[in-house]
Scaffold this active site. Structure first.
Site: not given
Ligand code: BEZ
Length: 238
Positions: A54, A137
């Site tokens: 993110c 997402r």
């Molecule tokens: C992230 O790195 O943004 C992420 C990865 C897995 C689950 C939630 C967020």
């Protein structure tokens, strides 16, 4: 009829009005989509603040904000975190993170707090097969009339391709402005598709009509040239 306590999840659909909501954001209150009337808007969700994928996405989006604006397109983010978490995360990004040449990145577009998941559920962002507690997402492309024109969903572990998001905005605006369709992997300057007319007879007749820059691969598949200059003159803000 048997009743279950399983919640009904709605999934918005292409061609329908974007679900309406009011929310609190890092830039103040928002009435959606009416605050964006007359503009394109990308509404997107991310799973959680203070997570690596993110963070890379927010830095990329923030760095491209001006580029999206050139196409009259605003950005609005959302996660099911609270406002103070959002503010702390965005401050950390600005003050501490240097990534792929991006540093001191200020996120100026609104990030919605959605701790009740009310908005996330309206937009089908909570997909229990992936997570019950985090939004996937999701990306919604909403036009100046508040209609959903395209949407893309990615799982938690897959960061988005931002060139593709910009390409979708440009392609949607091009199809509107020139009444054409865009072929696979289309980019401005590539040939565009002349939509097939209702009947085979009309299409066949059109195939035989000579027009500069027109090419027909068969009666149902005709293209024409459309220069990048013409596209940009029509859709890019001066
Ligand atoms: C992230 O790195 O943004 C992420 C990865 C897995 C689950 C939630 C967020």
């Amino acid at each position: 009829m048997e009743t279950t306590n399983q919640e009904v999840m709605t999934l918005p659909r292409i061609g329908e009005a974007a679900p309406v909501f009011n929310a609190v954001t890092t830039q103040g209150p928002i009435n959606f989509p009416s605050d964006y009337s007359g503009k394109w808007v990308i509404l997107f969700s991310h799973p959680a603040d203070f997570t690596p994928v993110c963070t890379s996405e927010f830095m990329t989006f923030a760095s491209m904000e001006d580029e999206f604006r050139q196409y009259n397109c605003e950005l609005v983010g959302l996660s099911v975190d609270g406002l103070y978490s959002h503010i702390a995360w965005l401050r950390t990004i600005k003050e501490k993170i240097e990534y792929k040449g991006m540093k001191n990145v200020e996120v100026n577009f609104p990030l919605i707090e959605d701790i009740t998941m009310e908005v996330a559920k309206k937009y089908g962002m909570i997909q229990p097969g992936e997570s019950n507690t985090k939004a996937v997402r999701a990306v919604f492309f909403i036009d100046p009339k508040g209609i959903i024109r395209a949407m893309i969903y990615y799982p938690l572990s897959l960061g988005r391709n931002f060139d593709e998001l910009l390409r979708v905005i440009i392609a949607l605006q091009t199809t509107d402005a020139f009444s054409v369709a865009t072929p696979a992997d289309w980019r401005p300057g590539d040939e565009v598709i002349i939509p097939t007319a209702g009947s085979c007879g009309v299409a066949k007749e059109r195939m035989e009509t000579k027009e500069e820059g027109k090419k027909c691969y068969d009666w149902f598949f005709c293209t024409k040239e459309l220069s990048e200059k013409k596209v940009m003159a029509e859709i890019k803000k001066k």
